[in-house]
Design a protein around this motif. Sequence first.
Motif, PDB file in Angstrom:
ATOM      1  N   PHE A 157       0.864  -1.190   0.000  1.00 37.17           N
ATOM      2  CA  PHE A 157       0.000   0.000   0.000  1.00 37.17           C
ATOM      3  C   PHE A 157       0.899   1.240   0.000  1.00 37.17           C
ATOM      4  O   PHE A 157       1.901   1.298   0.711  1.00 37.17           O
ATOM      5  CB  PHE A 157      -0.889  -0.043   1.247  1.00 37.17           C
ATOM      6  N   ALA A 170      -6.797   8.605   1.165  1.00 35.45           N
ATOM      7  CA  ALA A 170      -6.880   7.185   0.770  1.00 35.45           C
ATOM      8  C   ALA A 170      -8.307   6.660   0.760  1.00 35.45           C
ATOM      9  O   ALA A 170      -8.534   5.510   0.392  1.00 35.45           O
ATOM     10  CB  ALA A 170      -5.986   6.280   1.624  1.00 35.45           C
ATOM     11  N   GLU A 171      -9.271   7.462   1.171  1.00 34.16           N
ATOM     12  CA  GLU A 171     -10.677   7.050   1.110  1.00 34.16           C
ATOM     13  C   GLU A 171     -11.531   8.309   1.055  1.00 34.16           C
ATOM     14  O   GLU A 171     -11.100   9.373   1.501  1.00 34.16           O
ATOM     15  CB  GLU A 171     -11.046   6.201   2.327  1.00 34.16           C
ATOM     16  N   ASN A 182      -6.842  17.346   3.104  1.00 31.39           N
ATOM     17  CA  ASN A 182      -7.180  16.197   2.267  1.00 31.39           C
ATOM     18  C   ASN A 182      -6.050  15.928   1.277  1.00 31.39           C
ATOM     19  O   ASN A 182      -5.604  16.836   0.574  1.00 31.39           O
ATOM     20  CB  ASN A 182      -8.476  16.546   1.520  1.00 31.39           C
ATOM     21  N   ILE A 183      -5.614  14.683   1.212  1.00 27.88           N
ATOM     22  CA  ILE A 183      -4.589  14.305   0.217  1.00 27.88           C
ATOM     23  C   ILE A 183      -5.151  13.170  -0.626  1.00 27.88           C
ATOM     24  O   ILE A 183      -5.832  12.290  -0.123  1.00 27.88           O
ATOM     25  CB  ILE A 183      -3.266  13.916   0.895  1.00 27.88           C
ATOM     26  N   GLY A 235      -4.549  10.377  -4.043  1.00 30.11           N
ATOM     27  CA  GLY A 235      -3.665   9.725  -5.004  1.00 30.11           C
ATOM     28  C   GLY A 235      -4.094   8.295  -5.207  1.00 30.11           C
ATOM     29  O   GLY A 235      -4.988   7.801  -4.520  1.00 30.11           O
ATOM     30  N   VAL A 253     -12.936  14.100  -3.717  1.00 27.08           N
ATOM     31  CA  VAL A 253     -13.518  13.018  -4.511  1.00 27.08           C
ATOM     32  C   VAL A 253     -14.892  12.682  -3.938  1.00 27.08           C
ATOM     33  O   VAL A 253     -15.028  12.435  -2.742  1.00 27.08           O
ATOM     34  CB  VAL A 253     -12.589  11.779  -4.489  1.00 27.08           C
ATOM     35  N   LYS A 260      -8.447   1.494   5.137  1.00 29.18           N
ATOM     36  CA  LYS A 260      -9.658   2.105   4.617  1.00 29.18           C
ATOM     37  C   LYS A 260     -10.916   1.503   5.246  1.00 29.18           C
ATOM     38  O   LYS A 260     -11.036   0.301   5.345  1.00 29.18           O
ATOM     39  CB  LYS A 260      -9.717   1.912   3.103  1.00 29.18           C
TER      40      LYS A 260
HETATM   41  P1  ADP Z   1      -7.521   0.816  -4.150  1.00 28.07           P
HETATM   42  O1  ADP Z   1      -8.217   1.175  -5.434  1.00 28.07           O
HETATM   43  O2  ADP Z   1      -7.302  -0.649  -4.037  1.00 28.07           O
HETATM   44  O3  ADP Z   1      -8.137   1.427  -2.940  1.00 28.07           O
HETATM   45  P2  ADP Z   1      -5.191   2.531  -3.767  1.00 28.07           P
HETATM   46  O4  ADP Z   1      -4.661   2.072  -2.455  1.00 28.07           O
HETATM   47  O5  ADP Z   1      -4.226   2.872  -4.813  1.00 28.07           O
HETATM   48  O6  ADP Z   1      -6.098   1.422  -4.367  1.00 28.07           O
HETATM   49  O7  ADP Z   1      -6.136   3.741  -3.447  1.00 28.07           O
HETATM   50  C1  ADP Z   1      -6.461   4.716  -4.396  1.00 28.07           C
HETATM   51  C2  ADP Z   1      -7.918   5.045  -4.330  1.00 28.07           C
HETATM   52  O8  ADP Z   1      -8.276   5.511  -3.016  1.00 28.07           O
HETATM   53  C3  ADP Z   1      -8.298   6.179  -5.244  1.00 28.07           C
HETATM   54  O9  ADP Z   1      -8.511   5.724  -6.557  1.00 28.07           O
HETATM   55  C4  ADP Z   1      -9.548   6.713  -4.579  1.00 28.07           C
HETATM   56  O10 ADP Z   1     -10.682   5.946  -4.923  1.00 28.07           O
HETATM   57  C5  ADP Z   1      -9.260   6.525  -3.111  1.00 28.07           C
HETATM   58  N1  ADP Z   1      -8.741   7.769  -2.522  1.00 28.07           N
HETATM   59  C6  ADP Z   1      -7.463   8.101  -2.297  1.00 28.07           C
HETATM   60  N2  ADP Z   1      -7.370   9.319  -1.705  1.00 28.07           N
HETATM   61  C7  ADP Z   1      -8.627   9.780  -1.583  1.00 28.07           C
HETATM   62  C8  ADP Z   1      -9.202  10.981  -1.063  1.00 28.07           C
HETATM   63  N3  ADP Z   1      -8.467  11.946  -0.521  1.00 28.07           N
HETATM   64  N4  ADP Z   1     -10.547  11.107  -1.135  1.00 28.07           N
HETATM   65  C9  ADP Z   1     -11.310  10.135  -1.681  1.00 28.07           C
HETATM   66  N5  ADP Z   1     -10.831   8.982  -2.154  1.00 28.07           N
HETATM   67  C10 ADP Z   1      -9.503   8.791  -2.110  1.00 28.07           C
END
Ligand code: ADP
Length: 434
Positions: free
Chosen positions: A142, A215-216, A236-237, A239, A326, A423
């Motif tokens: 991750f 990440a969520e 908020n970050i 990626g 998002v 998450k």
């Molecule tokens: P996974 O798709 O398996 O969760 P990642 O660990 O690469 O893969 O997480 C990326 C995804 O997490 C993004 O495509 C998005 O859906 C979500 N995400 C990351 N950061 C945010 C954020 N700040 N707000 C909303 N969603 C986020």
Amino acid sequence: GVRPPLVAPEVEGAAPERRRELQERRLRRLVDRLLAAGGVQAGRLRDCGVGRGADVSLDDLHRLPFSSRQDFWDHYPFGLRSAAAEDVVCVHGSSGTQGRQTLVAYTAHDVDVWTRVMARALGGAGVTRRSFVHCAYGYGMFTGGLGVHHGATRLGATVLPVSSGATDRQLRLLLDLRPDVLCCTPSYAVYLGEAFASTGITAEQLSLRVGVFGAEPWTEEMRQGVERLLGLRALNIYGLTEIIGPGVACESLDSGGLLNIAEDHFFPEVVGPDGQPLADGQPGELVFTTLTKTGTPLLRYRTGDVAALHGPASGSARTLRRMSRVLGRTDDMLIIRGVNVFPSEVEAVLLADPRVSPHYLIVEDRRDRSRPELRIAVEPRDPHGDVEGLERDLTVALHARLGLGCIVRVLPPDHIPRSETGKARRLVRWDYGV
Ligand code: ADP
Ligand code: K
């Protein structure tokens, strides 16, 4: 408000026309790189008449082919890699929220790009070499933990790679080491805050100044809750692993509530369901082109995340374009009796009511095909409050906001599963026969 200095002023503060020239040069180089590597993206470029980088321009980017998560799965494990195997220095994977493992190969150059964009992101939160960063994102494949780690280290801050889980130890370290910066998922920030509250420790007794959470999906209502619980500014970050990991976009203390995009490395577009580009301010699917990556470069990668693009904040030293938070993933959009609902819209309604705790669960119930239902479980802040009154009020508020009748149940405290690692899973699907 606080205006932290830019970490890379020549990039973050560049004139937009100069940046566009740089982006176009990089786009052409990317196309050359993809063509040289062969593989699925090269084939698609040739199919639409592109034989070299000089054939393309930013203005007609929208005519070039997309790439998608499906490409990673079809060419698993490393079919999208453009670099030679010996030039790869690490591999990360998406957490598999969408079901299947996605692996991404990074070169040393990619890790350096990631480090720079994360240093910029953390710098915008006011992190300096005097900061102490408690990094409670998971470390491993991750990208959360190592992404923050790279960026914080580059800034010369002290980083505690505590990773996720083992909450008791985290609470002790937060009290003993007195960090000023907390990095984790917003749901884990809530978990930590409530754990402190339950032991009688107040936000004023904590040392935290700023949190960099992502990440969520999370809402403005959730932000206010986290800020109150932990006594910090919550930023908020955003990626995703396929593009680089965290650091694709990030709020700063002075970015006006939106996230500045590291668009010198990741060129953003937003498209509608038909794949056509949308104007600024209109929410649609985020698409990124990695302008500088060499390990696993991607042309027009469809993220599945829904957000809107905006220009830079007026009067800000940061000239990078911005994106909204998002709203959700296209895959998570629920269609209940003809009404489109993102889980984050439900969250916004629930958490706007001060009687509701930040723990909830959404159930998409399709057991009766002729009448799918949205069932929502929440926990009250006050275990002795009026349950029926709260259920009634939330049902009315959800109907007003979503135009949909939902079935709301208020459960006793601690009945909804907490996310102690990574998450939160707030959406459950019940289908016929399951
Ligand atoms: P996974 O798709 O398996 O969760 P990642 O660990 O690469 O893969 O997480 C990326 C995804 O997490 C993004 O495509 C998005 O859906 C979500 N995400 C990351 N950061 C945010 C954020 N700040 N707000 C909303 N969603 C986020
Ligand atoms: K190597």
